[in-house]
Design a protein around this motif. Structure first.
Motif, mmCIF file in Angstrom:
data_model
loop_
_atom_site.group_PDB
_atom_site.id
_atom_site.type_symbol
_atom_site.label_atom_id
_atom_site.label_comp_id
_atom_site.label_asym_id
_atom_site.label_seq_id
_atom_site.Cartn_x
_atom_site.Cartn_y
_atom_site.Cartn_z
ATOM 1 N N LEU A 83 0.866 -1.181 0.000
ATOM 2 C CA LEU A 83 0.000 0.000 0.000
ATOM 3 C C LEU A 83 0.897 1.223 0.000
ATOM 4 C CD1 LEU A 83 -2.597 1.677 0.407
ATOM 5 C CD2 LEU A 83 -2.339 1.281 2.876
ATOM 6 N N VAL A 84 0.768 2.063 -1.016
ATOM 7 C CA VAL A 84 1.553 3.295 -1.110
ATOM 8 C C VAL A 84 0.642 4.480 -0.815
ATOM 9 C CG1 VAL A 84 3.035 4.745 -2.531
ATOM 10 C CG2 VAL A 84 3.052 2.259 -2.845
ATOM 11 N N ASN A 85 0.875 5.119 0.311
ATOM 12 C CA ASN A 85 0.123 6.326 0.687
ATOM 13 C C ASN A 85 0.805 7.535 0.070
ATOM 14 O OD1 ASN A 85 -2.013 5.298 2.393
ATOM 15 N ND2 ASN A 85 -0.407 4.761 3.864
ATOM 16 N N ASN A 86 0.369 7.858 -1.135
ATOM 17 C CA ASN A 86 0.996 8.932 -1.897
ATOM 18 C C ASN A 86 0.139 10.185 -2.008
ATOM 19 O OD1 ASN A 86 2.850 10.128 -4.026
ATOM 20 N ND2 ASN A 86 0.967 9.883 -5.210
ATOM 21 N N ALA A 87 -1.190 10.055 -1.913
ATOM 22 C CA ALA A 87 -2.060 11.219 -2.093
ATOM 23 C C ALA A 87 -1.635 12.341 -1.147
ATOM 24 C CB ALA A 87 -3.515 10.838 -1.822
ATOM 25 N N GLY A 88 -1.474 13.526 -1.688
ATOM 26 C CA GLY A 88 -1.047 14.644 -0.855
ATOM 27 C C GLY A 88 -1.306 15.973 -1.541
ATOM 28 N N ILE A 89 -1.501 16.995 -0.752
ATOM 29 C CA ILE A 89 -1.648 18.350 -1.269
ATOM 30 C C ILE A 89 -0.731 19.281 -0.493
ATOM 31 C CG2 ILE A 89 -3.994 18.029 -2.118
ATOM 32 C CD1 ILE A 89 -5.030 19.403 0.377
ATOM 33 N N CYS A 90 -0.455 20.418 -1.076
ATOM 34 C CA CYS A 90 0.485 21.365 -0.479
ATOM 35 C C CYS A 90 -0.212 22.695 -0.208
ATOM 36 C CB CYS A 90 1.670 21.577 -1.420
ATOM 37 S SG CYS A 90 2.980 22.609 -0.738
ATOM 38 N N TYR A 91 0.092 23.285 0.923
ATOM 39 C CA TYR A 91 -0.388 24.627 1.242
ATOM 40 C C TYR A 91 0.812 25.446 1.677
ATOM 41 C CZ TYR A 91 -2.505 28.457 3.906
ATOM 42 O OH TYR A 91 -2.849 29.699 4.398
ATOM 43 N N THR A 92 1.103 26.506 0.926
ATOM 44 C CA THR A 92 2.274 27.339 1.171
ATOM 45 C C THR A 92 1.855 28.691 1.715
ATOM 46 O OG1 THR A 92 3.457 26.243 -0.632
ATOM 47 C CG2 THR A 92 4.306 28.374 0.105
ATOM 48 N N MET A 93 2.384 29.033 2.880
ATOM 49 C CA MET A 93 2.068 30.326 3.501
ATOM 50 C C MET A 93 2.989 30.513 4.710
ATOM 51 S SD MET A 93 0.474 33.144 3.489
ATOM 52 C CE MET A 93 -0.499 32.793 2.025
ATOM 53 N N THR A 94 3.199 31.754 5.090
ATOM 54 C CA THR A 94 3.956 32.011 6.315
ATOM 55 C C THR A 94 3.190 31.444 7.506
ATOM 56 O OG1 THR A 94 2.909 34.124 6.820
ATOM 57 C CG2 THR A 94 4.755 34.179 5.301
ATOM 58 N N ALA A 95 3.914 31.072 8.534
ATOM 59 C CA ALA A 95 3.275 30.476 9.709
ATOM 60 C C ALA A 95 2.278 31.426 10.360
ATOM 61 C CB ALA A 95 4.338 30.044 10.724
ATOM 62 N N ILE A 96 2.605 32.723 10.410
ATOM 63 C CA ILE A 96 1.732 33.661 11.121
ATOM 64 C C ILE A 96 0.515 34.062 10.294
ATOM 65 C CG2 ILE A 96 3.603 34.560 12.560
ATOM 66 C CD1 ILE A 96 3.685 37.036 10.762
ATOM 67 N N ASP A 97 0.543 33.804 8.989
ATOM 68 C CA ASP A 97 -0.589 34.148 8.120
ATOM 69 C C ASP A 97 -1.420 32.928 7.722
ATOM 70 O OD1 ASP A 97 0.002 36.958 7.899
ATOM 71 O OD2 ASP A 97 1.667 36.430 6.563
ATOM 72 N N THR A 98 -1.216 31.822 8.401
ATOM 73 C CA THR A 98 -1.844 30.559 8.025
ATOM 74 C C THR A 98 -3.365 30.611 8.109
ATOM 75 O OG1 THR A 98 0.069 29.234 8.658
ATOM 76 C CG2 THR A 98 -2.075 28.136 8.709
ATOM 77 N N ASP A 99 -4.013 30.105 7.071
ATOM 78 C CA ASP A 99 -5.457 29.903 7.058
ATOM 79 C C ASP A 99 -5.703 28.487 7.582
ATOM 80 O OD1 ASP A 99 -8.088 29.191 6.368
ATOM 81 O OD2 ASP A 99 -8.092 30.468 4.593
ATOM 82 N N VAL A 100 -6.213 28.385 8.801
ATOM 83 C CA VAL A 100 -6.340 27.092 9.453
ATOM 84 C C VAL A 100 -7.308 26.173 8.699
ATOM 85 C CG1 VAL A 100 -6.975 25.914 11.596
ATOM 86 C CG2 VAL A 100 -5.687 28.052 11.680
ATOM 87 N N ASP A 101 -8.309 26.735 8.044
ATOM 88 C CA ASP A 101 -9.228 25.907 7.256
ATOM 89 C C ASP A 101 -8.481 25.213 6.115
ATOM 90 O OD1 ASP A 101 -11.414 26.498 8.825
ATOM 91 O OD2 ASP A 101 -12.117 28.135 7.532
ATOM 92 N N GLU A 102 -7.559 25.933 5.486
ATOM 93 C CA GLU A 102 -6.760 25.332 4.419
ATOM 94 C C GLU A 102 -5.872 24.221 4.976
ATOM 95 O OE1 GLU A 102 -6.546 25.706 1.189
ATOM 96 O OE2 GLU A 102 -7.935 27.369 0.902
ATOM 97 N N VAL A 103 -5.315 24.458 6.139
ATOM 98 C CA VAL A 103 -4.446 23.452 6.755
ATOM 99 C C VAL A 103 -5.245 22.216 7.150
ATOM 100 C CG1 VAL A 103 -2.877 22.970 8.677
ATOM 101 C CG2 VAL A 103 -2.820 25.191 7.546
ATOM 102 N N SER A 104 -6.463 22.419 7.618
ATOM 103 C CA SER A 104 -7.319 21.287 7.980
ATOM 104 C C SER A 104 -7.572 20.394 6.761
ATOM 105 C CB SER A 104 -8.649 21.786 8.545
ATOM 106 O OG SER A 104 -8.459 22.463 9.761
ATOM 107 N N LYS A 105 -7.800 21.026 5.601
ATOM 108 C CA LYS A 105 -8.005 20.256 4.371
ATOM 109 C C LYS A 105 -6.748 19.467 4.025
ATOM 110 C CE LYS A 105 -11.176 23.728 2.472
ATOM 111 N NZ LYS A 105 -11.339 24.776 1.425
ATOM 112 N N MET A 106 -5.600 20.096 4.216
ATOM 113 C CA MET A 106 -4.345 19.435 3.891
ATOM 114 C C MET A 106 -4.088 18.250 4.824
ATOM 115 S SD MET A 106 -0.521 21.024 3.508
ATOM 116 C CE MET A 106 -0.502 21.600 5.213
ATOM 117 N N PHE A 107 -4.311 18.437 6.113
ATOM 118 C CA PHE A 107 -4.113 17.338 7.059
ATOM 119 C C PHE A 107 -5.090 16.200 6.783
ATOM 120 C CE2 PHE A 107 -1.067 19.707 9.345
ATOM 121 C CZ PHE A 107 -0.521 18.899 10.326
#
Length: 279
Positions: A83-107
């Motif tokens: 089983l290869v767990n490859n599916a992934g997405i990237c969210y690029t942003m400074t730590a202090i400007d992070t949109d937590v909703d975007e990070v939740s989708k990524m996690f």
């Protein structure tokens, strides 16, 4: 659909031109029955034309993965070698400007997706005494600038995989974390056109940030990367951590021998962070 006796591999996230696509072709060349997943909006001809089994599945949805488990079981006689767990997405942003909703989708994709896959597919893996392959990143090792959230998702995947390895060993299943360097893929496509938010303290670096998210890295090709990963993944007892891809040598060496703050100065220079200092 009748089962077969060939070794089998299931790879998530096999969009055209990406790591999953390259892995699927490489495993097929080694004589594996390859089963690949895509999202509903993604084309599949790059896989089906090669005779690869393709299913629509979203790793964030239980119903999709349960349906996928049934389909895979019918193809592989209720076994799964890799089983290869490859599916992934990237969210690029400074730590202090992070949109937590975007990070939740990524996690949900990068971390909870592999957890869900193992939850549903572990009986097939145990039946085959198979391997779990988690596609990690050097970002989970070093403080790569603008990647704090992505880095955190990969670090979480690494450490989840570590414990999974210990827990699965008595059941006859091996787990390997692939620590990936720079690979020329399309994972950055979600970041194209992203800008710093209005009022960001990083405004002096807005041009540099724009160039960063729109970059096209000249790095290890997906084909070269896939050849190295598959060579390790097919082993009965793969290494716990397998490092491959551009920059992995220096990151691995530095992680062992250099102080943690070494990377601070290096990335400050690379990303021109001195522009943020008040005069």
């Amino acid at each position: 659909m009748k089962g077969n006796n060939l070794p089998s591999v299931l790879i998530t996230g096999c969009g055209k031109g990406g790591i999953g696509h390259a892995l699927a072709l490489e495993f097929q060349s080694k004589g594996y029955t390859v089963i690949a997943t895509l999202l509903a909006h993604e084309p599949r001809e790059h896989l089906t034309e090669c005779g690869i089994h393709v299913f629509t599945a979203d790793v964030t949805k239980d119903a999709d993965i349960e349906k996928l488990r049934v389909e895979v079981s019918s193809i592989t006689n209720n076994r799964l070698d890799i089983l290869v767990n490859n599916a992934g997405i990237c969210y690029t942003m400074t730590a202090i400007d992070t949109d937590v909703d975007e990070v939740s989708k990524m996690f949900a994709v990068n971390v909870f997706g592999p957890m869900r896959m193992v939850r549903f597919f572990h009986p097939l893996l145990v039946n085959a005494q198979g391997n779990v392959v988690n596609i990690g990143s050097v970002g989970g090792i070093v403080p790569y600038v603008y990647g704090s959230s992505y880095n955190a998702s990969k670090a979480a995947l690494h450490h989840w995989g570590n414990t999974l390895r210990v827990e699965m060993k008595p059941l006859g299943v091996s787990v390997v974390n692939i620590i990936s360097g720079e690979v020329g893929t399309n994972i950055l496509k979600r970041d194209v056109g992203r800008h710093l938010p209005v009022g960001s303290l990083y405004a002096p670096l807005q041009d540099e940030f724009a160039n960063h998210v729109n970059r096209t890295p000249s790095t290890t090709t997906p084909q070269e990367y896939a050849a190295a990963v598959v060579s390790e993944a097919v082993k009965r007892h793969p290494r716990a951590w397998f490092w491959t891809g551009a920059t992995t040598f220096i990151v691995r060496w530095g992680d062992v021998f250099l102080p943690r703050t070494y990377w601070d100065g290096l990335f400050t220079r690379w990303f021109n962070l001195d522009k943020l200092q008040k005069k």
